[in-house]
Each structure stands twice: as C-alpha cells, then as structure tokens.
Design an enzyme around this catalytic site. Structure first.
Site, PDB file in Angstrom:
ATOM      1  N   GLU A  87      10.564   5.410  -2.249  1.00 42.03           N
ATOM      2  CA  GLU A  87       9.572   6.417  -2.349  1.00 42.03           C
ATOM      3  C   GLU A  87       8.763   6.365  -3.492  1.00 42.03           C
ATOM      4  O   GLU A  87       9.083   5.907  -4.423  1.00 42.03           O
ATOM      5  CB  GLU A  87      10.519   7.930  -2.542  1.00 42.03           C
ATOM      6  CG  GLU A  87      11.452   8.356  -1.581  1.00 42.03           C
ATOM      7  CD  GLU A  87      12.527   8.876  -2.088  1.00 42.03           C
ATOM      8  OE1 GLU A  87      12.810   8.980  -3.271  1.00 42.03           O
ATOM      9  OE2 GLU A  87      13.279   9.838  -0.952  1.00 42.03           O
ATOM     10  N   TYR A  99       2.963  -2.234  -2.921  1.00 40.95           N
ATOM     11  CA  TYR A  99       3.850  -2.131  -1.850  1.00 40.95           C
ATOM     12  C   TYR A  99       3.370  -2.498  -0.676  1.00 40.95           C
ATOM     13  O   TYR A  99       3.946  -3.503   0.365  1.00 40.95           O
ATOM     14  CB  TYR A  99       4.574  -0.675  -1.794  1.00 40.95           C
ATOM     15  CG  TYR A  99       5.372  -0.434  -2.971  1.00 40.95           C
ATOM     16  CD1 TYR A  99       6.154  -1.153  -3.620  1.00 40.95           C
ATOM     17  CD2 TYR A  99       5.291   0.959  -3.470  1.00 40.95           C
ATOM     18  CE1 TYR A  99       7.010  -0.607  -4.741  1.00 40.95           C
ATOM     19  CE2 TYR A  99       5.902   1.377  -4.400  1.00 40.95           C
ATOM     20  CZ  TYR A  99       6.699   0.402  -5.271  1.00 40.95           C
ATOM     21  OH  TYR A  99       7.576   0.784  -6.305  1.00 40.95           O
TER      22      TYR A  99
END
Length: 132
Positions: A87, A99
């Site tokens: 998250e 990411y």
C-alpha cells in the site's frame, strides 16, 4: 530503523522502535537493510506484504530504494513468496514511480487510509507484483 523512518516520512506519524521490534518479533516478518535504509515485510504462505520501505532523505533518488526493493523481493522469494502486495499513499509520487518502474501494478484503493500530521486523509493505492 525508527530514526530512518521518521526522517523519510516527516509528514506522517513515525513508527517507534518498539513498534518495529514488535513486527520483527514475529517469525513471519523480516527486514532487509542498508546503511541508509530498510524494507520491512511479512510473508504468509506464498504472499508477502511490503509493510514499509524507507531511505534517509539525503540518499533518496540515487537508486538506494530500488536496491532495497530488489533485495526485499529476493528475500521474499527465499521465504516462499510468489506474490507481493503493498500500500502506498497516493500523494507519494516518488514511491509510486519506483513501484511502477519495478513492475508493480495498481489493484485497488483504500480511501482515507493514511493520516498526515496536519490531519489530511490520503487514499492508499494497493499494488501487486508476481515474484519470479
């Protein structure tokens, strides 16, 4: 680790040394570290959750986070994980770019998940990656 976390996330509630120690006390949890950062995660069956990754601010943007993430993935595979979840605050554009560059895909959202020190609520993007 708590000192690095507090420096890396100055607008969020810092994690205490005790909180980090409690996480690491579980046999399911682990960390990978460098002299300027760390990644902390937990493996359950064949899934790993990246709980946090933090790099000292004066070392951000030089590939240290990417190296820690790669080391985290290697250790996760060694521990039996084939899928990673994380998250990330939707306003953390640097982390989102990291990411994305490392192959993570958006898979959901948690509205108002993070609270900033000024009381602002920020949604979390859920991301996943198959580990090879």
């Amino acid at each position: 680790m708590a000192t690095i976390y507090a420096a890396a996330f100055p607008n969020s509630r810092p994690w205490s040394s005790a909180e980090i120690s409690d996480i690491l006390a579980s046999p399911l949890s682990f960390s990978v570290t460098s002299d300027v950062g760390f990644a902390l995660g937990r493996v359950i069956l064949d899934e790993v959750e990246l709980l946090t990754i933090a790099v000292q601010p004066d070392h951000q943007g030089c590939g240290k986070g990417q190296r820690l993430l790669a080391d985290f993935e290697i250790e996760s595979i060694r521990r039996g994980a084939s899928l990673c979840f994380l998250e990330v605050a939707q306003d953390n554009l640097v982390a989102l770019a990291l990411y994305d560059a490392c192959g993570y895909e958006f898979c959901g959202e948690r509205p108002g998940y993070y609270s900033k020190s000024d009381g602002t609520q920020i949604a979390a993007s859920l991301m996943k990656k198959a580990l090879n």
